[in-house]
Design an enzyme around this catalytic site. Structure first.
Site, PDB file in Angstrom:
ATOM      1  N   CYS A   1      -4.711   2.335  -3.717  1.00  7.97           N
ATOM      2  CA  CYS A   1      -3.460   2.882  -3.168  1.00  7.97           C
ATOM      3  C   CYS A   1      -2.300   1.911  -3.352  1.00  7.97           C
ATOM      4  CB  CYS A   1      -3.600   3.257  -1.688  1.00  7.97           C
ATOM      5  SG  CYS A   1      -4.897   4.428  -1.384  1.00  7.97           S
TER       6      CYS A   1
ATOM      7  N   ASP B   1       3.299  -3.962   8.217  1.00  7.96           N
ATOM      8  CA  ASP B   1       2.070  -3.185   8.044  1.00  7.96           C
ATOM      9  C   ASP B   1       0.903  -4.148   8.288  1.00  7.96           C
ATOM     10  OD1 ASP B   1      -0.256  -2.130   7.019  1.00  7.96           O
ATOM     11  OD2 ASP B   1       0.619  -1.461   5.129  1.00  7.96           O
TER      12      ASP B   1
ATOM     13  N   LYS C   1     -10.235  -0.150  10.779  1.00  9.58           N
ATOM     14  CA  LYS C   1     -10.468  -1.353   9.957  1.00  9.58           C
ATOM     15  C   LYS C   1     -10.845  -2.550  10.815  1.00  9.58           C
ATOM     16  CE  LYS C   1      -7.126  -0.004   6.421  1.00  9.58           C
ATOM     17  NZ  LYS C   1      -7.889   0.528   5.301  1.00  9.58           N
TER      18      LYS C   1
ATOM     19  N   HIS D   1       0.871  -1.182   0.000  1.00 12.42           N
ATOM     20  CA  HIS D   1       0.000   0.000   0.000  1.00 12.42           C
ATOM     21  C   HIS D   1       0.910   1.235   0.000  1.00 12.42           C
ATOM     22  CE1 HIS D   1      -2.764   2.976   1.757  1.00 12.42           C
ATOM     23  NE2 HIS D   1      -3.749   2.184   1.426  1.00 12.42           N
TER      24      HIS D   1
ATOM     25  N   GLN E   1      -4.360  -4.784   7.328  1.00 10.93           N
ATOM     26  CA  GLN E   1      -5.370  -5.736   6.842  1.00 10.93           C
ATOM     27  C   GLN E   1      -5.329  -7.073   7.596  1.00 10.93           C
ATOM     28  OE1 GLN E   1      -7.748  -4.973   4.878  1.00 10.93           O
ATOM     29  NE2 GLN E   1      -7.017  -3.094   3.947  1.00 10.93           N
TER      30      GLN E   1
HETATM   31  N1  7TS Z   1      -1.683  -0.512   4.717  1.00 11.82           N
HETATM   32  C1  7TS Z   1      -2.611  -1.310   4.169  1.00 11.82           C
HETATM   33  C2  7TS Z   1      -2.254  -2.732   3.819  1.00 11.82           C
HETATM   34  C3  7TS Z   1      -3.900  -0.820   3.957  1.00 11.82           C
HETATM   35  O1  7TS Z   1      -4.815  -1.611   3.418  1.00 11.82           O
HETATM   36  C4  7TS Z   1      -4.186   0.530   4.302  1.00 11.82           C
HETATM   37  C5  7TS Z   1      -5.526   1.140   4.005  1.00 11.82           C
HETATM   38  C6  7TS Z   1      -3.190   1.297   4.898  1.00 11.82           C
HETATM   39  C7  7TS Z   1      -1.943   0.745   5.076  1.00 11.82           C
HETATM   40  C8  7TS Z   1      -3.428   2.695   5.346  1.00 11.82           C
HETATM   41  O2  7TS Z   1      -4.254   2.718   6.459  1.00 11.82           O
HETATM   42  P1  7TS Z   1      -4.777   4.110   7.076  1.00 11.82           P
HETATM   43  O3  7TS Z   1      -5.766   3.692   8.097  1.00 11.82           O
HETATM   44  O4  7TS Z   1      -3.597   4.793   7.655  1.00 11.82           O
HETATM   45  O5  7TS Z   1      -5.380   4.860   5.938  1.00 11.82           O
HETATM   46  N2  7TS Z   1      -6.205   0.524   2.954  1.00 11.82           N
HETATM   47  C9  7TS Z   1      -7.294   0.960   2.318  1.00 11.82           C
HETATM   48  C10 7TS Z   1      -7.910   0.219   1.305  1.00 11.82           C
HETATM   49  O6  7TS Z   1      -7.528  -0.873   0.917  1.00 11.82           O
HETATM   50  N3  7TS Z   1      -8.969   0.906   0.852  1.00 11.82           N
HETATM   51  O7  7TS Z   1      -9.060   2.055   1.532  1.00 11.82           O
HETATM   52  C11 7TS Z   1      -8.022   2.106   2.441  1.00 11.82           C
END
Ligand code: 7TS
Length: 405
Positions: free
Chosen positions: A362, A198, A224, A121, A201
């Protein structure tokens, strides 16, 4: 499968959307919130709201206790050794930026290496690009296989004794499968490097034990995993956090302040300058309790089974291509329907009350590797049912007919 009545905890799911029962298949972007979390946040604002680590008054100490209790819950959730290894952040993005902006910049010199994969990501890619540029370090990529995954052998071959940091996702937000992070930690350590995981997910869908994985840093977002937005966690092994300088300076993170020089609190508070997301942390604590009550193993099993149910049916659809490996999907499936643009697919599905995500997720480098400008993605969580999947598939058939694909 989890009982249907779990849905009753999620008030948002009871709605009709565009004349149809809402089918929410976008939990990988952000999960819905159970009443237990909503109530915990509401109770905090109604009864305990004050700033933390400041006031001597009773509300101030109640708020501080609640905030610090959430830290203890987060430590137990990840099976960390101590709550001192838990830094509250805004989310995964700011957690990774903290490691990249502080740790990586301090340990990387010219010619040193930061190893990532092109599956990441952007939040686990751009911070490393920036850190590498600043330090004069080399950003190296573990080569991807045709399905978008990488092998542990290739990961090992990419690391050298110049490697200082290795950063990978635990579970990919496009492929939905887990990377071998435990083995990667062992290999990284043999080279004298640290492993940053990371976990955005993974934590919603599986039990995570950072001591067992022996990773050095682990980042995740509350939103999430049924928690509020604006709160996340950076886990770091204590000796590593202790050697890190803060990247944000200001109120509350200090020990002593002089006119030209100041010193910082101990970890983790030195990384939490300013008023932290107090209600967010309390909501995250409630989400952790909730996941514990439902049982992460049951959630994992449910999400895997439901994904399998969806994939088996998607495979029967003509002109539908699915991305990623055959097995091991943990809660999501990424696909394209013939030549129909995924944004069009998502737009038509929405008219049937079905919410999915479309775009590059992303993950532009991974999209290039897969040869797709964009894809559609359906993601599943504990509150989704086979009926949801059936409605999604039937709306997808309508979309196919509409576009004559
Ligand atoms: N890493 C992964 C694997 C992710 O899926 C996401 C967000 C992030 C980092 C960033 O997380 P945040 O909470 O800091 O924004 N992924 C997604 C997605 O798959 N669709 O919308 C956000």
């Amino acid at each position: 499968m989890l009982p249907y009545d779990i849905r009753e905890f999620f008030p948002i799911l009871g709605q009709y959307m565009n004349g149809h029962p809402l089918v929410y298949l976008d939990s990988a972007a952000s999960a819905q919130k159970p009443i237990q979390v909503i109530e915990a946040v509401r109770r905090f604002y109604e009864r305990d709201n004050a700033n933390v680590h400041r006031g001597v008054h009773t509300l101030g100490s109640r708020a501080t206790d609640a905030y610090e209790t959430a830290r203890v819950k987060a430590a137990r959730f990840l099976h960390a050794k101590s709550e001192r290894e838990i830094v509250f952040t805004r989310g995964t993005t700011s957690a990774i930026n903290l490691v990249a902006g502080s740790y990586a910049r301090a340990v990387c010199g010219s010619g040193d290496e930061i190893v990532v994969s092109a599956m990441e990501h952007h939040s686990n890619l751009l911070p490393w690009q920036q850190a590498a540029k600043t330090a004069g370090a080399v950003l190296k990529y573990i080569p991807l296989q045709s399905d978008g995954t990488f092998s542990i052998e290739d990961a090992e071959k990419t690391m050298t004794n110049r490697t200082k940091v290795v950063a990978v996702s635990h579970v990919s937000n496009v492929l939905g499968v887990a990377n071998p992070v435990k083995q990667m930690a062992a290999i990284a350590h043999r080279h004298g490097a640290v492993l940053v995981v990371d976990g955005a997910q993974s934590v919603p869908h599986m039990r995570v034990n950072v001591q067992e994985l022996d990773c050095d840093f682990y980042a995740f977002s509350g939103h999430k995993m049924c928690g509020p937005t604006g709160i996340g966690v950076l886990y770091g092994k204590k000796p590593l956090l202790e050697q890190m300088e803060p990247i944000e300076f200001g109120g509350e993170m200090i020990e002593r302040v002089g006119l030209h020089d100041s010193s910082w609190k101990e970890t983790p508070w030195r990384f939490e300058g300013g008023t932290p997301p107090i209600a967010g942390a309390i909501g995250l604590g409630a989400a952790i309790d909730f996941l514990g009550q439902i049982g992460l193993d049951s959630i994992a099993e449910h999400d895997k089974q439901l994904t399998r149910y969806a994939v088996e049916r998607l495979k029967r659809m003509e002109h539908l291509s699915i991305y990623g490996p055959e097995d091991g999907r943990l809660g999501l499936v990424t696909f394209n329907l013939g030549a129909i643009h995924p944004h069009d697919v998502a737009t038509v599905l929405d008219t049937y009350g079905v919410a999915i995500r479309a775009g590059h997720h992303c993950c532009e480098p991974l999209m290039h590797h897969l040869g797709a400008g964009a894809t559609a993605r359906a993601s599943f969580y504990m509150y989704n049912t086979e009926e949801d999947v059936d409605r999604f598939l039937s709306a997808l058939y309508q979309t196919k007919q509409f576009f004559k694909e």
